[in-house]
Write a protein that holds these residues in place. Structure first.
Motif, PDB file in Angstrom:
ATOM      1  N   GLY A  73       0.820  -1.214   0.000  1.00 60.10           N
ATOM      2  CA  GLY A  73       0.000   0.000   0.000  1.00 60.10           C
ATOM      3  C   GLY A  73       0.846   1.253   0.000  1.00 60.10           C
ATOM      4  O   GLY A  73       0.548   2.218  -0.713  1.00 60.10           O
ATOM      5  N   LEU A  74       1.913   1.245   0.764  1.00 61.52           N
ATOM      6  CA  LEU A  74       2.815   2.389   0.807  1.00 61.52           C
ATOM      7  C   LEU A  74       3.485   2.603  -0.550  1.00 61.52           C
ATOM      8  O   LEU A  74       3.585   3.729  -1.040  1.00 61.52           O
ATOM      9  CB  LEU A  74       3.877   2.179   1.885  1.00 61.52           C
ATOM     10  CG  LEU A  74       4.909   3.298   2.064  1.00 61.52           C
ATOM     11  CD1 LEU A  74       4.226   4.593   2.469  1.00 61.52           C
ATOM     12  CD2 LEU A  74       5.954   2.895   3.100  1.00 61.52           C
ATOM     13  N   GLY A  75       3.909   1.504  -1.165  1.00 62.34           N
ATOM     14  CA  GLY A  75       4.551   1.604  -2.472  1.00 62.34           C
ATOM     15  C   GLY A  75       3.614   2.132  -3.539  1.00 62.34           C
ATOM     16  O   GLY A  75       4.015   2.951  -4.376  1.00 62.34           O
ATOM     17  N   ARG A  76       2.357   1.691  -3.508  1.00 61.94           N
ATOM     18  CA  ARG A  76       1.383   2.157  -4.494  1.00 61.94           C
ATOM     19  C   ARG A  76       1.139   3.645  -4.357  1.00 61.94           C
ATOM     20  O   ARG A  76       1.140   4.389  -5.342  1.00 61.94           O
ATOM     21  CB  ARG A  76       0.077   1.385  -4.328  1.00 61.94           C
ATOM     22  CG  ARG A  76      -1.067   1.930  -5.192  1.00 61.94           C
ATOM     23  CD  ARG A  76      -2.362   1.146  -4.952  1.00 61.94           C
ATOM     24  NE  ARG A  76      -3.474   1.861  -5.534  1.00 61.94           N
ATOM     25  CZ  ARG A  76      -4.181   2.790  -4.891  1.00 61.94           C
ATOM     26  NH1 ARG A  76      -3.863   3.108  -3.651  1.00 61.94           N
ATOM     27  NH2 ARG A  76      -5.195   3.399  -5.472  1.00 61.94           N
ATOM     28  N   ARG A  77       0.917   4.118  -3.131  1.00 63.69           N
ATOM     29  CA  ARG A  77       0.657   5.539  -2.930  1.00 63.69           C
ATOM     30  C   ARG A  77       1.879   6.378  -3.283  1.00 63.69           C
ATOM     31  O   ARG A  77       1.741   7.478  -3.809  1.00 63.69           O
ATOM     32  CB  ARG A  77       0.240   5.791  -1.481  1.00 63.69           C
ATOM     33  CG  ARG A  77      -1.159   5.275  -1.155  1.00 63.69           C
ATOM     34  CD  ARG A  77      -1.513   5.541   0.297  1.00 63.69           C
ATOM     35  NE  ARG A  77      -2.777   4.908   0.654  1.00 63.69           N
ATOM     36  CZ  ARG A  77      -3.950   5.519   0.640  1.00 63.69           C
ATOM     37  NH1 ARG A  77      -4.025   6.771   0.250  1.00 63.69           N
ATOM     38  NH2 ARG A  77      -5.051   4.882   0.979  1.00 63.69           N
ATOM     39  N   THR A  78       3.060   5.865  -3.006  1.00 63.98           N
ATOM     40  CA  THR A  78       4.278   6.596  -3.358  1.00 63.98           C
ATOM     41  C   THR A  78       4.380   6.756  -4.867  1.00 63.98           C
ATOM     42  O   THR A  78       4.697   7.836  -5.375  1.00 63.98           O
ATOM     43  CB  THR A  78       5.517   5.870  -2.815  1.00 63.98           C
ATOM     44  OG1 THR A  78       5.427   5.769  -1.389  1.00 63.98           O
ATOM     45  CG2 THR A  78       6.796   6.616  -3.181  1.00 63.98           C
ATOM     46  N   ALA A  79       4.114   5.669  -5.603  1.00 67.59           N
ATOM     47  CA  ALA A  79       4.168   5.733  -7.066  1.00 67.59           C
ATOM     48  C   ALA A  79       3.133   6.703  -7.609  1.00 67.59           C
ATOM     49  O   ALA A  79       3.412   7.479  -8.537  1.00 67.59           O
ATOM     50  CB  ALA A  79       3.952   4.338  -7.652  1.00 67.59           C
ATOM     51  N   CYS A  80       1.939   6.691  -7.050  1.00 66.52           N
ATOM     52  CA  CYS A  80       0.883   7.589  -7.526  1.00 66.52           C
ATOM     53  C   CYS A  80       1.204   9.048  -7.208  1.00 66.52           C
ATOM     54  O   CYS A  80       0.875   9.950  -7.983  1.00 66.52           O
ATOM     55  CB  CYS A  80      -0.451   7.204  -6.905  1.00 66.52           C
ATOM     56  SG  CYS A  80      -1.100   5.606  -7.456  1.00 66.52           S
TER      57      CYS A  80
ATOM     58  N   GLU B 116      -4.032   8.600 -14.905  1.00 70.64           N
ATOM     59  CA  GLU B 116      -3.732   7.686 -15.990  1.00 70.64           C
ATOM     60  C   GLU B 116      -2.831   6.540 -15.535  1.00 70.64           C
ATOM     61  O   GLU B 116      -2.521   5.644 -16.320  1.00 70.64           O
ATOM     62  CB  GLU B 116      -3.060   8.443 -17.141  1.00 70.64           C
ATOM     63  CG  GLU B 116      -3.960   9.507 -17.764  1.00 70.64           C
ATOM     64  CD  GLU B 116      -3.241  10.306 -18.841  1.00 70.64           C
ATOM     65  OE1 GLU B 116      -2.053  10.041 -19.066  1.00 70.64           O
ATOM     66  OE2 GLU B 116      -3.879  11.189 -19.441  1.00 70.64           O
ATOM     67  N   ALA B 117      -2.371   6.595 -14.297  1.00 66.61           N
ATOM     68  CA  ALA B 117      -1.477   5.558 -13.795  1.00 66.61           C
ATOM     69  C   ALA B 117      -2.298   4.356 -13.338  1.00 66.61           C
ATOM     70  O   ALA B 117      -3.307   4.499 -12.663  1.00 66.61           O
ATOM     71  CB  ALA B 117      -0.640   6.091 -12.638  1.00 66.61           C
ATOM     72  N   LYS B 118      -1.846   3.183 -13.709  1.00 65.96           N
ATOM     73  CA  LYS B 118      -2.586   1.967 -13.402  1.00 65.96           C
ATOM     74  C   LYS B 118      -2.745   1.800 -11.891  1.00 65.96           C
ATOM     75  O   LYS B 118      -1.782   1.846 -11.151  1.00 65.96           O
ATOM     76  CB  LYS B 118      -1.853   0.753 -13.984  1.00 65.96           C
ATOM     77  CG  LYS B 118      -2.587  -0.560 -13.763  1.00 65.96           C
ATOM     78  CD  LYS B 118      -1.831  -1.723 -14.389  1.00 65.96           C
ATOM     79  CE  LYS B 118      -2.577  -3.032 -14.161  1.00 65.96           C
ATOM     80  NZ  LYS B 118      -1.839  -4.176 -14.731  1.00 65.96           N
ATOM     81  N   GLY B 119      -3.983   1.589 -11.475  1.00 66.60           N
ATOM     82  CA  GLY B 119      -4.253   1.310 -10.077  1.00 66.60           C
ATOM     83  C   GLY B 119      -4.311   2.508  -9.159  1.00 66.60           C
ATOM     84  O   GLY B 119      -4.542   2.351  -7.965  1.00 66.60           O
ATOM     85  N   CYS B 120      -4.109   3.722  -9.653  1.00 68.56           N
ATOM     86  CA  CYS B 120      -4.092   4.880  -8.759  1.00 68.56           C
ATOM     87  C   CYS B 120      -5.495   5.309  -8.349  1.00 68.56           C
ATOM     88  O   CYS B 120      -5.715   5.688  -7.205  1.00 68.56           O
ATOM     89  CB  CYS B 120      -3.371   6.053  -9.420  1.00 68.56           C
ATOM     90  SG  CYS B 120      -1.573   5.900  -9.418  1.00 68.56           S
ATOM     91  N   VAL B 121      -6.431   5.299  -9.265  1.00 68.79           N
ATOM     92  CA  VAL B 121      -7.752   5.861  -9.005  1.00 68.79           C
ATOM     93  C   VAL B 121      -8.830   4.806  -9.178  1.00 68.79           C
ATOM     94  O   VAL B 121      -8.903   4.136 -10.207  1.00 68.79           O
ATOM     95  CB  VAL B 121      -8.044   7.053  -9.950  1.00 68.79           C
ATOM     96  CG1 VAL B 121      -9.433   7.604  -9.692  1.00 68.79           C
ATOM     97  CG2 VAL B 121      -6.998   8.137  -9.748  1.00 68.79           C
TER      98      VAL B 121
ATOM     99  N   ALA C 123      -2.778  14.759  -3.945  1.00 69.80           N
ATOM    100  CA  ALA C 123      -3.714  14.068  -3.066  1.00 69.80           C
ATOM    101  C   ALA C 123      -3.080  12.795  -2.522  1.00 69.80           C
ATOM    102  O   ALA C 123      -3.250  12.450  -1.351  1.00 69.80           O
ATOM    103  CB  ALA C 123      -5.004  13.744  -3.816  1.00 69.80           C
ATOM    104  N   PHE C 124      -2.342  12.083  -3.374  1.00 71.45           N
ATOM    105  CA  PHE C 124      -1.634  10.893  -2.900  1.00 71.45           C
ATOM    106  C   PHE C 124      -0.489  11.289  -1.992  1.00 71.45           C
ATOM    107  O   PHE C 124      -0.177  10.585  -1.014  1.00 71.45           O
ATOM    108  CB  PHE C 124      -1.144  10.071  -4.081  1.00 71.45           C
ATOM    109  CG  PHE C 124      -2.252   9.436  -4.864  1.00 71.45           C
ATOM    110  CD1 PHE C 124      -2.816   8.248  -4.473  1.00 71.45           C
ATOM    111  CD2 PHE C 124      -2.768  10.057  -5.998  1.00 71.45           C
ATOM    112  CE1 PHE C 124      -3.861   7.672  -5.175  1.00 71.45           C
ATOM    113  CE2 PHE C 124      -3.805   9.484  -6.714  1.00 71.45           C
ATOM    114  CZ  PHE C 124      -4.354   8.288  -6.308  1.00 71.45           C
ATOM    115  N   ALA C 125       0.152  12.426  -2.271  1.00 73.07           N
ATOM    116  CA  ALA C 125       1.203  12.924  -1.395  1.00 73.07           C
ATOM    117  C   ALA C 125       0.640  13.277  -0.021  1.00 73.07           C
ATOM    118  O   ALA C 125       1.277  13.043   1.003  1.00 73.07           O
ATOM    119  CB  ALA C 125       1.877  14.144  -2.030  1.00 73.07           C
ATOM    120  N   ALA C 126      -0.585  13.842  -0.007  1.00 80.42           N
ATOM    121  CA  ALA C 126      -1.228  14.181   1.260  1.00 80.42           C
ATOM    122  C   ALA C 126      -1.512  12.920   2.073  1.00 80.42           C
ATOM    123  O   ALA C 126      -1.329  12.896   3.304  1.00 80.42           O
ATOM    124  CB  ALA C 126      -2.521  14.954   1.014  1.00 80.42           C
TER     125      ALA C 126
END
Length: 229
Positions: free
Chosen positions: A180-187, A195-200, A222-225
Motif C-alpha cells: 500500500g505504501l509503495g502504491r501511494r508513493t508511485a501515484c 492515468e497511472a494503473k491502479g491509482c484511481v 492528493a496521494f502525497a497528502a
C-alpha cells in the motif's frame, strides 16, 4: 483496520462489485456536493473545502479515514441530514482542499478542523464521527473541546499499537502495508496519476457528467497528502 490493509480489502470488494454490476445507480450526493461545497478561508490564510446538509442541532462533523475526502461519506451524509445538520470536509491536499504544510499529523489535522469550525461559523454542540484514521482526530478534538461535544462515534477506528496486533493475527499484514505504501508513493510521483494503473478507483455511483471533476481531485498531491498523513 489500518488504512493500507483496508484499502486492499476495499479494492478487492470493489472489483467484485464491479463484476457483478456494470453500473450502480447514480448518487445525487455528488451533484449537490459539486454545486454547494465551498472553500472556507481559515484565519491563517489557507482554505479547506466544506459541504454541509440539513438543519438543526447538534451538528454532526464527519472525519474520513486515511487518504479519503468528504466523498467517503456520500452514502451516509444524506441520511443524517434528514435529522440534523451534518458537515463533511476535505482535509488539506484531499478532494477540493489545497495542500497544507507538513507534518500532516493528528495535531495538524485537528488544528485545521478547529479553525474550519470557527471560520465557517459552525457552533457546537457537535457529534464527532471518525472513520479509521479519523478516529484519532475526533478523539483529540473531543478532548480539547469537551464542553462542546455532545457525542463521539468511532467507525472501525484505528487504535494505538494496531500494527503489532495485525502482524500477530495476519502474517501478511506487513507485506500489505509495504504494498500500500509503495502504491501511494508511485501515484504521488506520477505526472498524471489519473492515468497511472491502479491509482484511481472510479466510483460506480457518480453521475457520468461529474467524472471529470472527480478525476481532477485525484491529483498527485492528493496521494502525497495521504502519504504525509
Amino acid at each position: 483496520m489500518h488504512g493500507w490493509i483496508r484499502a486492499a480489502a476495499i479494492r478487492g470488494g470493489m472489483m467484485l462489485a464491479a463484476a457483478a454490476s456494470a453500473q450502480a445507480p447514480t448518487n445525487p450526493w455528488w451533484a449537490r456536493y459539486e454545486a454547494e461545497d465551498r472553500l472556507v478561508a481559515l484565519p491563517n490564510g489557507r482554505r479547506l473545502n466544506l459541504y454541509c446538509e440539513g438543519q438543526g442541532s447538534p451538528t454532526v462533523i464527519l472525519e474520513a479515514g486515511l487518504g479519503s475526502s468528504a466523498s467517503a461519506w456520500r452514502l451516509v451524509q444524506d441520511g443524517i441530514a434528514r435529522t440534523t445538520r451534518v458537515c463533511a470536509y476535505d482535509r488539506a491536499g484531499l478532494g477540493h482542499s489545497p495542500s497544507g504544510p507538513l507534518p500532516r499529523d493528528t495535531l495538524a489535522i485537528v488544528g485545521d478542523l478547529e479553525q474550519l469550525l470557527k471560520a465557517a461559523r459552525l457552533p457546537g454542540p457537535y457529534v464527532l464521527v471518525g472513520h479509521s484514521m479519523g478516529a484519532y482526530s475526533m478523539r483529540l478534538l473531543a478532548t480539547r473541546r469537551r464542553a462542546e461535544v455532545a457525542g463521539l462515534v468511532l467507525v472501525d477506528p484505528s487504535t494505538e499499537r494496531q500494527l503489532t496486533r495485525f502482524a500477530a493475527l495476519l502474517p501478511q499484514a506487513s507485506e500489505l502495508e509495504r504494498a500500500g505504501l509503495g502504491r501511494r508513493t508511485a501515484c504521488a510521483q506520477a505526472a498524471r496519476p489519473v492515468e497511472a494503473k491502479g491509482c484511481v478507483l472510479r466510483p460506480s455511483d457518480i453521475p457520468p457528467g461529474l467524472m471529470d471533476s472527480f478525476l481532477a481531485a485525484e491529483r498527485a498531491d492528493a496521494f502525497a497528502a495521504a502519504l504525509a498523513e
